[in-house]
Design an enzyme around this catalytic site. Structure first.
Site, PDB file in Angstrom:
ATOM      1  CE  LYS A  74      -4.510   0.983   0.686  1.00 38.39           C
ATOM      2  NZ  LYS A  74      -5.726   0.299   0.243  1.00 38.39           N
ATOM      3  N   GLY A 175     -22.361   5.450  -0.928  1.00 39.80           N
ATOM      4  CA  GLY A 175     -21.426   5.975  -1.924  1.00 39.80           C
ATOM      5  C   GLY A 175     -21.256   4.957  -3.032  1.00 39.80           C
ATOM      6  CG  HIS A 176     -17.829   5.139  -5.644  1.00 37.80           C
ATOM      7  ND1 HIS A 176     -17.343   6.228  -4.960  1.00 37.80           N
ATOM      8  CD2 HIS A 176     -17.817   5.484  -6.952  1.00 37.80           C
ATOM      9  CE1 HIS A 176     -17.056   7.192  -5.824  1.00 37.80           C
ATOM     10  NE2 HIS A 176     -17.332   6.763  -7.037  1.00 37.80           N
ATOM     11  CB  VAL A 177     -19.096  -0.014  -1.825  1.00 35.71           C
ATOM     12  CG1 VAL A 177     -19.471  -1.436  -1.421  1.00 35.71           C
ATOM     13  CG2 VAL A 177     -17.677   0.019  -2.382  1.00 35.71           C
TER      14      VAL A 177
END
Ligand code: NAD
Length: 351
Positions: A74, A175-177
């Site tokens: 990451k 949101g997106h998910v």
């Protein structure tokens, strides 16, 4: 690094572009460290280091349990979003390139597919590119599909059937998910409750789908069968858990348990089935992994993500048999795969 078991941490500095970044590679037994880059205005460099170390370790286990041949990595870029520029992102791409493939990046909070294009001008160790550039595009619909699989598996264990009709499901954060998850759930005649601190978002979803809006500042102690956290992490904590009235928790947010050990045990003691976040939200990384491997095919990404259903069933059963929490069982499953693959790699292979 010693405490969490990291292999390598790289600090990147470039004064002309203002780039300050950290790349953390946790474990590369299964493959290159793979995980997104987060662009965040950290209060201190210490905070950034802590975040990148924890996130990269999390990717090791997420990638392992998802059955990917990728290790954990990451990166974080430190700074306010207004310093983001083509030059900064390309400079960052060069730092990634200097690691010769030991780390492969993708988007995370504060980054988008377009940013990956700039990084991709300097390195091929990048994925999550826009569809128009031959990439897989936004991974959130695949993430939501995996969460849906996790919900169904937990329902099968809890109610004896994965039919969700009539169930009250609370999706916190649309949101997106979360938004994509609502789309899947309403098709099953469920009663979907939604909330979001972003009023515009919640109204848009409520207008599109048959849902009921809940005040985002409410506590979690109202009646529901399934709680699906899809906003930020740490909503499962010592204050919220005693009041929960659901039988299942299965959502897309990362790091839902404020304290992994303590709060997983508190849920287990209350008899609430917890589908581990890093397993059921792994559809997104599966999607970008498949893009990275080439010949991207969205249908195959969905197919692979469907495996979450069986893995989730297996690990809930394993937790029951071994008398451990589902979180512990998931971690163990991930570690077992890494240990097994370490042995495979001991034999000589002609390249
Ligand atoms: P997003 O920013 O699009 O959506 C998150 C939504 O949650 C936002 O609308 C935000 O306003 C809302 N929210 C935040 N706190 C809230 C609260 N307390 N109550 C109600 N709403 C709240 O992000 P996303 O891409 O949908 O990701 C959601 C979560 O899933 C994050 O934790 C992310 O790390 C995790 N995740 C996302 C993906 C992916 O493919 N996008 C993959 C794996 C994990």
């Amino acid at each position: 690094m010693r405490d969490l078991g990291h292999e390598q941490v790289v600090f990147c500095n470039d004064a002309p572009t203002g780039l300050k970044a950290i790349i953390a590679i946790h474990n590369t037994v299964l493959g290159p460290g793979m995980g997104g880059t987060r662009f965040w205005n950290y209060a201190t460099d210490e905070d950034a280091i802590t975040d990148v170390l924890r996130l990269s370790r999390g990717m090791t286990y997420k990638n392992a349990i998802a059955g990917l041949n990728a290790g954990g990595g990451k990166a974080v870029i430190i700074g306010s979003p207004n310093i983001k520029s083509e030059a900064l992102l390309r400079r960052f791409g060069r730092f990634i390139d200097s690691l010769a493939g030991r780390y492969v990046t993708a988007e995370d909070v504060g980054m988008c597919a377009h940013d990956m294009e700039y990084i991709g001008m300097e390195t091929s160790f990048v994925t999550g590119l826009p569809e128009v550039r031959g990439g897989g595009g936004d991974p959130s619909p695949v993430t939501a599909y995996g969460v849906y699989m996790g919900i169904k598996a937990a329902a099968k264990k809890t109610y004896g059937s994965d039919d969700l009709s009539g169930k009250i499901i609370f999706v916190q954060g649309v949101g997106h998910v979360g938004g994509q998850l609502v789309k899947l759930l309403v098709k099953e005649n469920t009663k979907v409750l939604i909330s979001d601190i972003n009023e515009e978002r919640v109204l848009k979803v409520a207008k599109t789908y048959d849902t009921e809006v809940v005040d985002p500042l409410n506590r979690l102690d109202f009646e529901m069968d399934i709680y699906a956290p899809c906003g930020l992490g740490a909503t499962l904590n010592s204050e919220s858990i005693p009041g929960l009235r659901c039988q299942i928790i299965a959502g897309g947010a990362n790091n839902q348990l404020e304290d992994e050990e303590l709060h997983a045990h508190m849920l287990q003691a209350r008899g609430i089935v917890y589908a581990p976040d890093f397993l059921i939200n792994s559809g997104g990384i599966t999607n970008v992994y498949m893009e990275y491997k080439g010949n991207y095919n969205r249908e195959l990404a969905y197919q692979k993500t469907e495996d979450i259903y069986q893995t989730c069933l297996d690990l809930i059963t394993r937790a029951e048999i071994e008398g451990v929490t589902t979180h512990q069982a998931a971690l163990q499953m991930a570690k077992d795969r890494i240990t097994a693959m370490e042995k495979v790699k001991l034999s000589f292979k002609v390249h």
